[in-house]
Design a protein around this motif. Structure first.
Motif, PDB file in Angstrom:
ATOM      1  N   PRO A   1      44.817  -8.695  27.463  1.00  0.00           N
ATOM      2  CA  PRO A   1      44.837  -8.663  28.668  1.00  0.00           C
ATOM      3  C   PRO A   1      44.505  -7.249  29.691  1.00  0.00           C
ATOM      4  N   GLY A   2      44.305  -7.386  30.704  1.00  0.00           N
ATOM      5  CA  GLY A   2      44.323  -5.998  31.542  1.00  0.00           C
ATOM      6  C   GLY A   2      42.665  -5.339  31.290  1.00  0.00           C
ATOM      7  N   ALA A   3      42.783  -4.287  31.882  1.00  0.00           N
ATOM      8  CA  ALA A   3      41.373  -3.452  31.882  1.00  0.00           C
ATOM      9  C   ALA A   3      41.832  -2.015  31.316  1.00  0.00           C
ATOM     10  N   PRO A   4      40.965  -1.251  30.791  1.00  0.00           N
ATOM     11  CA  PRO A   4      41.182   0.062  30.668  1.00  0.00           C
ATOM     12  C   PRO A   4      41.407   0.871  31.699  1.00  0.00           C
ATOM     13  N   PRO A   5      42.348   1.973  31.655  1.00  0.00           N
ATOM     14  CA  PRO A   5      42.810   2.548  32.908  1.00  0.00           C
ATOM     15  C   PRO A   5      41.382   3.496  33.407  1.00  0.00           C
ATOM     16  N   ASP A   6      41.484   4.059  34.546  1.00  0.00           N
ATOM     17  CA  ASP A   6      40.474   4.686  35.305  1.00  0.00           C
ATOM     18  C   ASP A   6      40.507   6.039  34.537  1.00  0.00           C
TER      19      ASP A   6
ATOM     20  N   MET B   1      46.715   5.915  26.023  1.00  0.00           N
ATOM     21  CA  MET B   1      45.808   5.206  27.003  1.00  0.00           C
ATOM     22  C   MET B   1      45.794   3.744  26.978  1.00  0.00           C
ATOM     23  N   PHE B   2      46.311   3.290  25.676  1.00  0.00           N
ATOM     24  CA  PHE B   2      46.249   1.692  25.464  1.00  0.00           C
ATOM     25  C   PHE B   2      47.585   1.044  25.887  1.00  0.00           C
ATOM     26  N   ASN B   3      48.755   1.897  26.361  1.00  0.00           N
ATOM     27  CA  ASN B   3      49.992   1.406  26.560  1.00  0.00           C
ATOM     28  C   ASN B   3      50.114   0.171  27.502  1.00  0.00           C
ATOM     29  N   PRO B   4      49.428   0.224  28.380  1.00  0.00           N
ATOM     30  CA  PRO B   4      49.659  -0.959  29.452  1.00  0.00           C
ATOM     31  C   PRO B   4      49.125  -2.153  28.979  1.00  0.00           C
ATOM     32  N   ARG B   5      48.248  -2.174  27.913  1.00  0.00           N
ATOM     33  CA  ARG B   5      47.563  -3.447  27.490  1.00  0.00           C
ATOM     34  C   ARG B   5      48.485  -3.723  25.965  1.00  0.00           C
ATOM     35  N   CYS B   6      49.361  -2.908  25.618  1.00  0.00           N
ATOM     36  CA  CYS B   6      49.708  -2.955  24.144  1.00  0.00           C
ATOM     37  C   CYS B   6      50.917  -3.811  24.187  1.00  0.00           C
TER      38      CYS B   6
ATOM     39  N   MET C   1      52.750  -4.034  21.927  1.00  0.00           N
ATOM     40  CA  MET C   1      53.915  -3.257  21.148  1.00  0.00           C
ATOM     41  C   MET C   1      54.510  -2.034  21.720  1.00  0.00           C
ATOM     42  N   ALA C   2      54.127  -1.789  23.174  1.00  0.00           N
ATOM     43  CA  ALA C   2      54.297  -0.467  23.799  1.00  0.00           C
ATOM     44  C   ALA C   2      55.939  -0.064  23.585  1.00  0.00           C
ATOM     45  N   MET C   3      56.308   1.110  23.568  1.00  0.00           N
ATOM     46  CA  MET C   3      57.491   1.479  23.381  1.00  0.00           C
ATOM     47  C   MET C   3      57.735   2.584  24.644  1.00  0.00           C
ATOM     48  N   ASP C   4      58.618   3.089  24.825  1.00  0.00           N
ATOM     49  CA  ASP C   4      58.957   3.911  26.091  1.00  0.00           C
ATOM     50  C   ASP C   4      58.100   5.216  25.660  1.00  0.00           C
ATOM     51  N   ILE C   5      58.337   5.821  24.317  1.00  0.00           N
ATOM     52  CA  ILE C   5      57.607   7.023  24.108  1.00  0.00           C
ATOM     53  C   ILE C   5      55.993   6.838  24.311  1.00  0.00           C
ATOM     54  N   CYS C   6      55.199   5.689  24.203  1.00  0.00           N
ATOM     55  CA  CYS C   6      53.970   5.504  24.531  1.00  0.00           C
ATOM     56  C   CYS C   6      53.770   5.823  26.124  1.00  0.00           C
ATOM     57  N   LYS C   7      54.529   5.788  26.960  1.00  0.00           N
ATOM     58  CA  LYS C   7      54.313   6.001  28.349  1.00  0.00           C
ATOM     59  C   LYS C   7      54.313   7.488  28.833  1.00  0.00           C
ATOM     60  N   THR C   8      54.774   8.330  27.620  1.00  0.00           N
ATOM     61  CA  THR C   8      54.849   9.605  28.183  1.00  0.00           C
ATOM     62  C   THR C   8      54.223  10.645  27.250  1.00  0.00           C
ATOM     63  N   GLN C   9      54.152  10.440  25.959  1.00  0.00           N
ATOM     64  CA  GLN C   9      53.510  11.248  24.986  1.00  0.00           C
ATOM     65  C   GLN C   9      52.314  10.780  24.450  1.00  0.00           C
ATOM     66  N   VAL C  10      51.036  11.567  24.037  1.00  0.00           N
ATOM     67  CA  VAL C  10      50.037  10.984  23.632  1.00  0.00           C
ATOM     68  C   VAL C  10      50.198  11.109  22.067  1.00  0.00           C
ATOM     69  N   PRO C  11      50.012  10.004  21.341  1.00  0.00           N
ATOM     70  CA  PRO C  11      50.198   9.783  19.992  1.00  0.00           C
ATOM     71  C   PRO C  11      49.277  10.906  19.459  1.00  0.00           C
TER      72      PRO C  11
END
Lengths: 336, 336, 325
Positions: B286-291, B300-305, B307-317
Motif C-alpha cells: 500500500p502507499g507510495a515511496p516518499p518524495d 524510508m519504508f516505515n509508512p508502508r511497512c 511491522m513498523a515500530m516507533d524507532i523506525c520513524k526516527t532512526q535510520v536502520p
C-alpha cells in the motif's frame, strides 16, 4: 524507397508547386492592381504614348494570351521586358544575381559556422554563465535591425577607423576580375589576381558580418536545442561509456545527429536570405538583386518586379528541393 | 577472493528546482570477482543511478556528492594524463582522461533500450572501429573491423553485416551488438542496466543465455540492474535490493528468494506473478515511496511497512549482518 | 452465447511507399497484421490475448471494438455484424465497447484535469448536462479507488502516480457502463508492487459492472493470474487457444511451449527446462509459407513447410494450429 525514386518524386512534385507560384505572381501583379500600364504612368498621360507602351510590352493582348506568353517565356529563361528601359529583365537578373549570391553564401557560411560553434559551446556548458551569455547574444542578434547594425559597423570600421569601404562591391576606378562565375572572389582566384581577391574581400567583410550576425542567432538557438536533446540520448551516453573521447562524442555522435534538422533550417534561411538581402544591399549599396528590386518598385516597373519575384521563387523552390535531397542522402534511415 | 568492485558510502544527489534529491544514499557494497550481482528495486529507487555512478556518468543534474568507488585493475594502464597503477583504484579520484581510458576497457555498460543506444548515422562496423581506436589509436582500421566481426560472429550476427546501419537490425540483434561492443575490449566488469526489459520473452531468454555463456568465457564480473525479479532469480549470484536510494538487503539469490529478511523485500517477492504458481495470491504494497526531495526521518519504508515500530520513524536502520549471512537494514533485526 | 465473435478476420495495412513507386509499380505490399483469425469471447469471461510484439494482438483488440475496420471478415457483437457499420451507429456502439491504451501517461491529455477527462467521455457521446456529467465522473473516480473524488477531480495527470493514472484510464473506460472492455497491457508500465492492486481493481470492476474483458498482454505470468482462457498469437494468427490451465499446464503448439518456457520464473531453483526457440518473429509483410512458425520450430516436418495447419479443437475447449495434432 530508393534515393532515386525519392529524388524523382520530389522533382515531379516541384512542377505543380512552381506552376502555382508563377500563376499567383501573375495574378497578383497583373490582375489585382488593374491595368499595370496605367499604374506605371502619372495621371493624364498621352493616350498615344500609352497605346504604344502597351503594344511594346504585349499588354494589349488578351489576358490569357499574356499568361501563356509569360509562362512560355519563363521556361525559356525570358522574364519579359522592363517597363523602364525596354531591356530584357533576364539580363538585369543574371547580371546582378551573382552579387546577391556571393553575399548570401558568405553570410550563411559565417552565420552557420558561428551558430554551430556557439550553439555547441552553449549546450556543452548547459545552464552555466557561458550558456546564458550565448543565449542572450542570440536573442540580441535577431532582435537588432539589419540596417542599424550595418550603420553602426559602417560608422566604426569605415568612417571612424577607416579600415573598410562603406559600400558597393568593387571600387569604380578598377576593373573587376573577368566574369566566369560572377562571384568576384572566385573569379579573382580563377584569374590568379591577388589584388582583386583582397579588394573584393575587403568589400565583402562588413555586409557579410552584418547579415551573418543577424542570421546566426537562429542557428545558435537551433543548434543548442538540438544538441541538448541529442546529448541526452542513449547512444551518446553509450558512446561515452565505451570510452570514446569527448571530441568524438560531441562531433561525430551528437552534432552529426543534431545537424540534420539544422540542415533544413540552413535551407530555409538561405532561401530567405537570397530574397531578404534587400535591406543589407541597400545599406551597403550592394549592386545585387535586392537593390534592383527596390529601384524598380520605386519606379513602378511591374514587369521587372514580376520577373524578379518569379526568379526568386524558382530559386527558393530549387534550393528547398536540394536541401531535402541532401537530407535524404545524409540520413541512412531514409537512404536505404 | 579479491573484490572486483568496492563501493564505500556512495552518495549521489540531483539538484532540482524543488531541492536536492538524494538518489543514492550512502551505499556500501563489495562485489567479488566472477560473480553476478543483481541490483533490484522499483522505479526511482536509485539502482540505475548507482550503475551510472560506477561509470562516473551520472545524468545531469546529478553528481557524486560523497563516497568512494574502488575497482581492481590487474595491470598498469597507460594514460596521457597520468598512468593508472594496477591494484585497487578509487575512480572518484581519477581525472576525466583517466576515467575515459577505463570506460569500455575495464568497465563496460549496456543500456536498456537497444533501439536508441546505437548512433543511427554510423554503421555497426564504425561503432567497433571508433571504440577500439579510442583505446588504442595504433590499431589499423581493418584490424579493428576484423575484431568487431569476430565478436559479432560469436554472438550469432553475420560478419558481413558490419556495413549495415542500426535501423536495419531488430531490437534483439541491436542488443547483441551492444553486448559485442561492451565485450570487445575484454573488460573485467560489465554493468547491464535492464538489458532485456524492452525485448520479448523469447529474445530475452536467448540473450540472457548468451550473456551467461560470455560471462564464463571472459571471466566477467557482472552487475545486472533490473526490476524483473524473475530474471534475477535465473541469472544472479547475489541480490541487492534498493529502496529510495538505500540498500535494504543484500544476500545470495537463494536466501533472498527463500528467506527475505527486510519487510520490503518480503512484500516485493509476494507481489511478483509466477507463471508456475497460478494459485499464488498476489499482494501489493500500500502507499507510495516518499518524495526524495523531502525525505522522511528514520527508515524510508516505515509508512508502508506492516511491522513498523516507533524507532523506525526516527532512526535510520544500519546495515547489519542478517541471520542468513547476508546484510539487512531493518530495526527488526537489531542487537546482534 | 458468445458476446463477441470474430469470423475469418483479416487486417492488412498497405506498406508506405513513395509517390513514384505507387505510380509505376502496380502491386501494393501489405503488412498482414491479422491474417484470418476467428475468435469467440463469451459473456462474462476474461480472455487473454498473448504473444510477442508483432504478433498482432493489439490490432486484434482494436478490431474487436471497431477502432479499426477489418479488411475482410465479420465481427459479430450481440448477434449483429459490426464490421461495416459507420457514423452514428458506430458512435452509439462505442458506448458499449471500450478500449484502454497501454501507456496511461500518453493517453491522458496533460492539460486536462483527470475528472474532466473522464466526464468528457460522456460529452463526446452527448450524454447529460455538465453537472450530471461531473457527478457521474466523481462517482466513477470513487469506483476506481481515487477517493475522495473531489480531491482528485481537478488534478492534472502529472500530479498522479503511474498506478493512479492507470485508474483514471479504467475510469474513463467504465463511465459509459460498457459491456466489453479491451485492456491493452494495462499493467505493463507500473511497478510490480502495485500491479496486483490494479489487477484486483480490474476484477472488482468486472464483477460490479458485469464486464467482459479481452486482456492483451505480452506478460504470460500476469495473464495466468487474470484470465479464464488464453489465446496465443503468432504472426497474425491465433495458434493456440484454451482454458488457462490447459494452455499453461499442457501447451501443445511448439511455439507456446517455447514461449512459456522462456518466462523467467522468480525462483532460483526452478531452472529453465525447455529449449528456447531460435531466431526472432519474422516480418508480417512476407510471412513464411506453410505453418508460420516452421523456420523456428524444433519439431518441424516436411509438411509444415508447405501446408498451413488448420486450427482445430483437440480436446474440449483446447484448440491448436499444428500438424502434430
Amino acid at each position: 524507397m530508393t534515393l532515386r525514386s525519392y529524388v524523382t518524386s520530389r522533382v515531379l512534385l516541384m512542377i505543380p508547386m512552381v506552376m502555382l507560384l508563377l500563376t499567383l505572381v501573375f495574378v497578383i501583379l497583373r490582375i489585382i492592381p488593374g491595368d499595370p500600364a496605367l499604374l506605371h504612368f502619372e495621371k493624364g498621360v498621352d493616350p498615344v504614348v500609352l497605346a504604344e507602351f502597351r503594344t511594346r510590352l504585349g499588354l494589349d493582348k488578351p489576358i490569357l494570351e499574356q499568361y501563356f506568353d509569360y509562362l512560355w517565356g519563363i521556361f525559356h529563361g525570358d522574364f519579359g521586358i522592363s517597363m523602364q528601359d525596354y531591356q530584357p529583365i533576364s539580363t538585369h537578373l543574371f547580371g546582378r544575381f551573382p552579387a546577391t549570391l556571393e553575399l548570401s553564401i558568405y553570410s550563411i557560411l559565417f552565420a552557420v559556422l558561428l551558430g554551430l560553434a556557439l550553439g555547441v559551446k552553449a549546450s556543452k556548458n548547459y545552464d552555466t554563465t557561458t550558456d546564458h551569455s550565448i543565449r542572450l547574444f542570440s536573442i540580441v542578434t535577431y532582435a537588432i535591425p539589419v540596417f542599424f547594425l550595418g550603420m553602426v559597423l559602417q560608422f566604426i570600421f569605415s568612417i571612424w577607423l577607416g579600415w573598410l569601404p562603406t559600400g558597393r562591391r568593387f571600387p569604380g576606378r578598377y576593373t573587376p576580375p573577368p566574369t566566369i562565375t560572377g562571384l568576384y572572389t572566385i573569379d579573382s582566384i580563377l584569374a590568379g589576381d591577388l589584388f582583386s581577391l583582397v579588394t573584393s574581400v575587403t568589400y565583402l567583410i562588413l555586409p557579410t558580418i552584418t547579415l551573418g550576425t543577424i542570421l546566426c542567432g537562429i542557428f545558435i538557438r537551433f543548434t543548442r536545442t538540438n544538441m541538448l536533446e541529442t546529448l541526452r540520448m542513449d547512444f551518446v551516453i553509450a558512446a561515452q561509456a565505451r570510452g570514446l573521447s569527448n571530441g568524438t562524442v560531441t562531433y561525430r555522435y551528437a552534432l552529426r545527429n543534431a545537424f540534420l534538422p539544422i540542415l533544413t533550417m540552413i535551407g530555409i534561411q538561405f532561401a530567405a536570405l537570397l530574397a531578404g538581402a534587400i535591406l543589407t544591399e541597400t545599406t551597403f549599396s550592394w549592386p545585387g538583386l535586392g537593390t534592383y528590386l527596390v529601384a524598380r518598385i520605386s519606379r513602378r516597373d511591374y514587369t521587372a518586379i514580376q520577373g524578379t519575384v518569379v526568379f526568386f521563387g524558382v530559386l527558393v523552390s530549387m534550393l528547398t528541393l536540394f536541401v531535402d535531397i541532401l537530407y535524404a542522402y545524409l540520413d541512412p534511415r531514409i537512404r536505404l | 577472493m579479491t573484490n572486483a568492485l568496492r563501493i564505500q558510502d556512495l552518495t549521489v544527489e540531483y539538484k532540482t528546482r524543488r531541492g536536492v534529491a538524494r538518489a543514492v544514499d550512502r551505499i556500501r557494497l563489495s562485489l567479488e570477482e566472477n560473480r553476478t550481482l543483481g541490483l533490484a528495486g522499483e522505479s526511482g529507487c536509485g539502482k540505475s543511478t548507482l550503475g551510472r555512478a560506477i561509470m562516473r556518468l551520472v545524468p545531469y543534474p546529478g553528481q557524486i556528492a560523497d563516497g568512494n568507488i574502488y575497482i581492481n585493475i590487474d595491470e598498469d594502464i597507460p594514460c596521457k594524463e597520468g598512468d593508472i597503477p594496477k591494484g585497487e583504484v578509487d575512480i572518484t579520484e581519477l581525472n576525466e582522461e583517466q576515467m575515459r581510458v577505463l570506460r569500455g576497457k575495464e568497465i563496460a555498460y549496456i543500456f536498456q533500450d537497444p533501439m536508441t543506444s546505437l548512433n543511427p548515422m554510423l554503421t555497426i562496423g564504425s561503432h567497433f572501429v571508433q571504440m577500439i581506436r579510442a583505446h588504442d589509436p595504433e590499431i589499423e582500421k581493418e584490424e579493428a573491423l576484423d575484431r568487431g566481426k569476430e565478436v559479432l560472429e560469436g554472438l550469432g550476427i553475420l560478419p558481413e553485416r558490419v556495413t549495415d546501419y542500426p535501423h536495419q537490425f531488430s531490437g534483439g540483434m541491436r542488443q547483441r551488438v551492444m553486448i559485442g561492443l561492451g565485450l570487445v575490449l575484454r573488460p573485467r566488469l560489465l554493468i547491464s542496466d535492464e538489458p532485456t526489459t524492452s525485448l520479448d520473452v523469447i529474445v530475452e531468454a536467448q540473450i540472457l543465455e548468451q550473456m551467461a555463456e560470455l560471462k564464463k568465457k571472459f571471466n566477467l564480473t557482472m552487475i545486472l540492474i533490473t526490476h524483473n525479479l524473475g530474471v534475477l532469480a535465473q541469472t544472479a549470484d547475489d541480490i541487492a535490493i534498493m529502496y529510495c536510494g538505500r540498500l535494504v538487503e543484500l544476500a545470495s539469490v537463494e536466501n533472498v528468494f527463500e528467506a527475505p529478511q527486510h519487510p520490503y523485500a518480503q512484500a516485493l517477492l509476494l507481489s511478483v506473478p509466477d507463471v508456475t504458481k497460478p494459485d499464488k495470491k498476489l499482494v501489493w504494497i500500500p502507499g507510495a515511496p516518499p518524495d526524495l526531495v523531502d525525505p522522511i526521518p528514520g527508515c524510508m519504508f516505515n509508512p508502508r511497512c506492516p511491522m513498523a515500530m516507533d524507532i523506525c520513524k526516527t532512526q535510520v536502520p544500519p546495515l547489519i549482518e542478517s541471520e542468513t549471512g547476508g546484510l539487512v537494514a531493518c530495526h527488526l533485526y537489531g542487537g546482534k | 452465447m458468445a458476446l463477441i465473435e470474430a469470423k475469418n478476420v483479416k487486417m492488412y495495412f498497405p506498406v508506405q511507399r513513395g509517390f513514384i513507386d505507387s505510380l509505376f509499380k502496380g502491386e501494393t505490399t501489405f503488412v498482414r497484421a491479422i491474417d484470418d483469425v476467428s475468435l469467440q469471447i463469451e459473456k462474462g469471461e476474461t480472455l487473454g490475448l498473448a504473444g510477442e510484439s508483432g504478433s498482432g494482438k493489439t490490432t486484434m483488440g482494436r478490431l474487436c471494438v471497431r477502432l479499426l475496420k477489418p479488411t475482410e471478415g465479420q465481427i459479430i457483437y450481440d448477434g449483429e455484424d459490426i464490421a461495416d457499420i459507420r457514423g452514428k451507429e458506430l458512435r452509439l456502439l462505442r458506448r458499449r465497447l471500450q478500449f484502454t491504451f497501454q501507456d496511461p501517461t500518453s493517453s491522458l491529455n496533460p492539460r486536462l484535469s483527470v475528472g474532466k477527462a473522464i466526464a468528457d467521455a460522456l460529452k463526446f457521446q452527448k450524454l447529460g448536462t455538465p453537472a450530471e456529467r461531473k457527478e457521474k465522473a466523481e462517482e466513477v473516480l470513487e469506483k476506481v479507488g481515487l477517493s475522495p473524488a473531489s480531491s482528485f477531480y481537478d488534478r492534472l495527470p502529472h500530479q498522479l502516480s503511474g498506478g493512479q493514472k492507470q485508474r483514471v484510464v479504467f475510469g474513463r473506460a467504465i463511465i459509459m457502463d460498457p459491456e466489453f472492455v479491451v485492456t491493452d497491457e494495462p499493467v505493463a508500465m507500473v511497478d510490480v508492487s502495485i500491479k496486483a492492486q490494479l489487477l484486483e481493481l480490474m476484477l472488482d470492476l468486472k464483477k460490479d459492472l458485469d464486464l467482459t474483458y479481452l486482456f492483451i498482454s505480452h506478460d504470460l505470468a500476469t495473464a495466468r493470474h487474470v484470465c479464464d482462457r488464453i489465446a496465443i498469437m503468432y504472426l497474425g494468427r491465433v495458434i493456440e487457444l484454451g482454458d488457462r490451465n490447459q494452455v499453461y499446464e499442457n501447451p501443445l503448439h511448439p511455439y507456446t511451449v517455447g514461449l512459456i518456457g522462456a518466462i523467467p520464473v522468480p525462483d532460483p531453483k526452478a531452472r529453465r527446462s525447455e529449449a528456447i526457440p531460435p531466431g526472432e518473429i519474422p516480418s508480417p509483410i512476407d510471412p513464411p509459407s506453410g505453418c508460420r512458425f516452421h523456420p523456428r520450430c524444433p519439431k518441424c516436418m516436411e509438411k509444415c513447410k508447405t501446408e498451413d495447419p488448420e486450427f482445430r479443437e483437440v480436446e474440449t475447449g483446447h484448440s491448436v494450429a499444428c500438424h502434430l495434432f
